[in-house]
Design a protein around this motif. Structure first.
Motif, short mmCIF file in Angstrom:
data_model
loop_
_atom_site.label_atom_id
_atom_site.label_comp_id
_atom_site.label_asym_id
_atom_site.label_seq_id
_atom_site.Cartn_x
_atom_site.Cartn_y
_atom_site.Cartn_z
N ARG A 163 0.83 -1.21 0.00
CA ARG A 163 0.00 0.00 0.00
C ARG A 163 0.86 1.26 0.00
O ARG A 163 0.46 2.29 -0.55
CB ARG A 163 -0.95 -0.03 1.20
CG ARG A 163 -2.04 -1.09 1.04
CD ARG A 163 -2.99 -1.16 2.20
NE ARG A 163 -4.01 -2.16 1.96
CZ ARG A 163 -4.29 -3.17 2.80
NH1 ARG A 163 -3.62 -3.29 3.93
NH2 ARG A 163 -5.24 -4.04 2.50
N LYS A 164 2.04 1.18 0.58
CA LYS A 164 2.97 2.32 0.51
C LYS A 164 3.37 2.57 -0.94
O LYS A 164 3.39 3.71 -1.41
CB LYS A 164 4.21 2.02 1.36
CG LYS A 164 5.24 3.14 1.35
CD LYS A 164 6.44 2.77 2.22
CE LYS A 164 7.51 3.86 2.16
NZ LYS A 164 8.70 3.49 2.98
N ALA A 165 3.67 1.48 -1.67
CA ALA A 165 4.00 1.61 -3.09
C ALA A 165 2.80 2.13 -3.87
O ALA A 165 2.95 2.94 -4.80
CB ALA A 165 4.47 0.27 -3.65
N LEU A 166 1.62 1.69 -3.49
CA LEU A 166 0.40 2.13 -4.17
C LEU A 166 0.19 3.64 -4.00
O LEU A 166 -0.19 4.33 -4.94
CB LEU A 166 -0.80 1.35 -3.63
CG LEU A 166 -2.10 1.49 -4.41
CD1 LEU A 166 -1.99 0.81 -5.76
CD2 LEU A 166 -3.26 0.89 -3.60
N ARG A 167 0.46 4.13 -2.81
CA ARG A 167 0.33 5.58 -2.56
C ARG A 167 1.34 6.36 -3.40
O ARG A 167 1.02 7.43 -3.94
CB ARG A 167 0.51 5.88 -1.07
CG ARG A 167 -0.66 5.40 -0.20
CD ARG A 167 -0.57 5.97 1.21
NE ARG A 167 0.59 5.50 1.94
CZ ARG A 167 0.62 4.38 2.67
NH1 ARG A 167 -0.47 3.61 2.76
NH2 ARG A 167 1.71 4.02 3.33
N ALA A 168 2.54 5.83 -3.52
CA ALA A 168 3.56 6.49 -4.36
C ALA A 168 3.14 6.46 -5.82
O ALA A 168 3.37 7.43 -6.56
CB ALA A 168 4.91 5.79 -4.18
N GLU A 170 0.01 6.45 -6.93
CA GLU A 170 -1.06 7.43 -7.06
C GLU A 170 -0.50 8.85 -7.10
O GLU A 170 -1.00 9.71 -7.83
CB GLU A 170 -2.04 7.29 -5.90
CG GLU A 170 -3.16 8.31 -5.88
CD GLU A 170 -4.10 8.19 -7.06
OE1 GLU A 170 -4.47 9.24 -7.62
OE2 GLU A 170 -4.45 7.06 -7.43
N SER A 171 0.55 9.09 -6.34
CA SER A 171 1.16 10.41 -6.31
C SER A 171 1.80 10.77 -7.65
O SER A 171 1.71 11.90 -8.12
CB SER A 171 2.21 10.48 -5.20
OG SER A 171 2.87 11.72 -5.20
N PRO A 174 -1.75 10.28 -10.86
CA PRO A 174 -3.10 10.38 -10.29
C PRO A 174 -4.14 9.75 -11.22
O PRO A 174 -4.09 9.91 -12.44
CB PRO A 174 -3.31 11.90 -10.18
CG PRO A 174 -1.91 12.47 -10.09
CD PRO A 174 -1.07 11.58 -10.96
N GLY A 175 -5.08 9.03 -10.60
CA GLY A 175 -6.13 8.38 -11.38
C GLY A 175 -5.64 7.22 -12.21
O GLY A 175 -6.26 6.87 -13.22
N PHE A 176 -4.55 6.59 -11.79
CA PHE A 176 -3.95 5.51 -12.57
C PHE A 176 -4.91 4.35 -12.82
O PHE A 176 -4.77 3.62 -13.79
CB PHE A 176 -2.69 4.98 -11.88
CG PHE A 176 -2.97 4.15 -10.65
CD1 PHE A 176 -3.15 2.78 -10.74
CD2 PHE A 176 -3.08 4.74 -9.40
CE1 PHE A 176 -3.42 2.01 -9.61
CE2 PHE A 176 -3.35 3.98 -8.27
CZ PHE A 176 -3.52 2.60 -8.38
N GLN A 177 -5.90 4.19 -11.94
CA GLN A 177 -6.82 3.06 -12.08
C GLN A 177 -7.52 3.04 -13.44
O GLN A 177 -7.88 1.98 -13.94
CB GLN A 177 -7.88 3.09 -10.96
CG GLN A 177 -7.30 2.97 -9.56
CD GLN A 177 -7.03 4.32 -8.93
OE1 GLN A 177 -6.76 5.29 -9.63
NE2 GLN A 177 -7.12 4.39 -7.61
N GLU A 178 -7.70 4.22 -14.02
CA GLU A 178 -8.44 4.31 -15.29
C GLU A 178 -7.59 3.94 -16.49
O GLU A 178 -8.13 3.51 -17.52
CB GLU A 178 -8.97 5.75 -15.46
CG GLU A 178 -9.91 6.20 -14.37
CD GLU A 178 -11.14 5.32 -14.27
OE1 GLU A 178 -11.67 4.92 -15.34
OE2 GLU A 178 -11.57 5.02 -13.14
N SER A 179 -6.28 4.11 -16.39
CA SER A 179 -5.43 3.95 -17.58
C SER A 179 -4.39 2.86 -17.48
O SER A 179 -3.77 2.51 -18.48
CB SER A 179 -4.71 5.27 -17.88
OG SER A 179 -3.80 5.59 -16.83
N ILE A 180 -4.18 2.31 -16.29
CA ILE A 180 -3.01 1.47 -16.10
C ILE A 180 -3.04 0.20 -16.97
O ILE A 180 -2.00 -0.25 -17.46
CB ILE A 180 -2.80 1.11 -14.61
CG1 ILE A 180 -1.41 0.47 -14.42
CG2 ILE A 180 -3.92 0.24 -14.06
CD1 ILE A 180 -1.00 0.35 -12.98
#
Length: 207
Positions: A163-168, A170-171, A174-180
């Motif tokens: 989750r620490k990597a996930l926060r990095a 997202e930083s 931003p909004g990576f869930q839509e394009s990753i």
């Protein structure tokens, strides 16, 4: 100059800098012009190999990669990146050989030389080795590094670190869930992308 232009345009395509712009067509044209202008310069074939990869012309990719290394067998940077492209195109044995050769040529190599090794380890579900490779990449500001760390940590059940990597991630994106998914499929086969995303989902993120 034509080779470097081709490499820049191909990366603009691969990194999806602007999905409304066709970077790949002029990249391929520049790469062909580079090879025609200086057929003994390995950078032309290096740029041609990269454009062939993104066009999914894998036999041409292999031919161009072989020629680039024949012309300059001492360029670790070229060999390392060609190792990535060969691995992702299905020639994993040769890709891993290139990755290892590049590290031997340059013992003080950049961390991204380990990306091919991560790919091999993660696809085999050797998550501990994959994590070791991801940590060696050491490009914390790039979203791809954080995605690799997140997936490996999560698959190992180390969710706090995941989750620490996930926060990095997202930083930096931003909004990576839509394009990753689309971002990753520029480079990797759908099965591997799904495997990575399955790992990341173990943190609770919705992709």
């Amino acid at each position: 100059a034509w080779a470097m232009l081709a490499l820049l345009l191909a990366q603009a395509h691969g990194q999806r800098f602007d999905t409304e712009v066709d970077f790949l067509t002029p990249a391929a044209a520049a790469a062909r012009r580079a090879v025609e202008a200086s057929p003994t310069n390995h950078m032309g074939y290096f740029s041609l190999a990269q454009t062939c990869f993104f066009k999914r012309e894998f036999e041409s990719l292999r031919n161009a990669a072989t020629k680039a290394v024949e012309l300059n067998p001492m360029d670790g940077n070229t060999i390392a990146f060609l190792g990535e492209l060969l691995s992702y195109s299905g020639d994993l044995d040769q890709g891993l050989k290139f990755a290892e050769r590049a590290k031997q040529l340059n013992p003080n190599h950049p961390g991204w030389y380990w990306i091919t090794d991560y790919y091999d380890a993660y696809r085999q579900s050797d998550y501990r080795k994959a994590l070791s490779c991801a940590l060696k990449i050491n490009i914390p500001g790039h979203w791809g590094t954080q995605a690799m760390l997140c997936a490996a940590y999560a698959q190992l059940g180390e969710l706090e670190q995941a989750r620490k990597a996930l926060r990095a991630l997202e930083s930096s994106k931003p909004g990576f869930q839509e394009s990753i998914r689309n971002d990753l499929e520029q480079w990797f086969e759908p099965e591997y992308v799904q495997h990575l995303l399955d790992g990341m989902r173990k943190t609770g993120v919705k992709i």
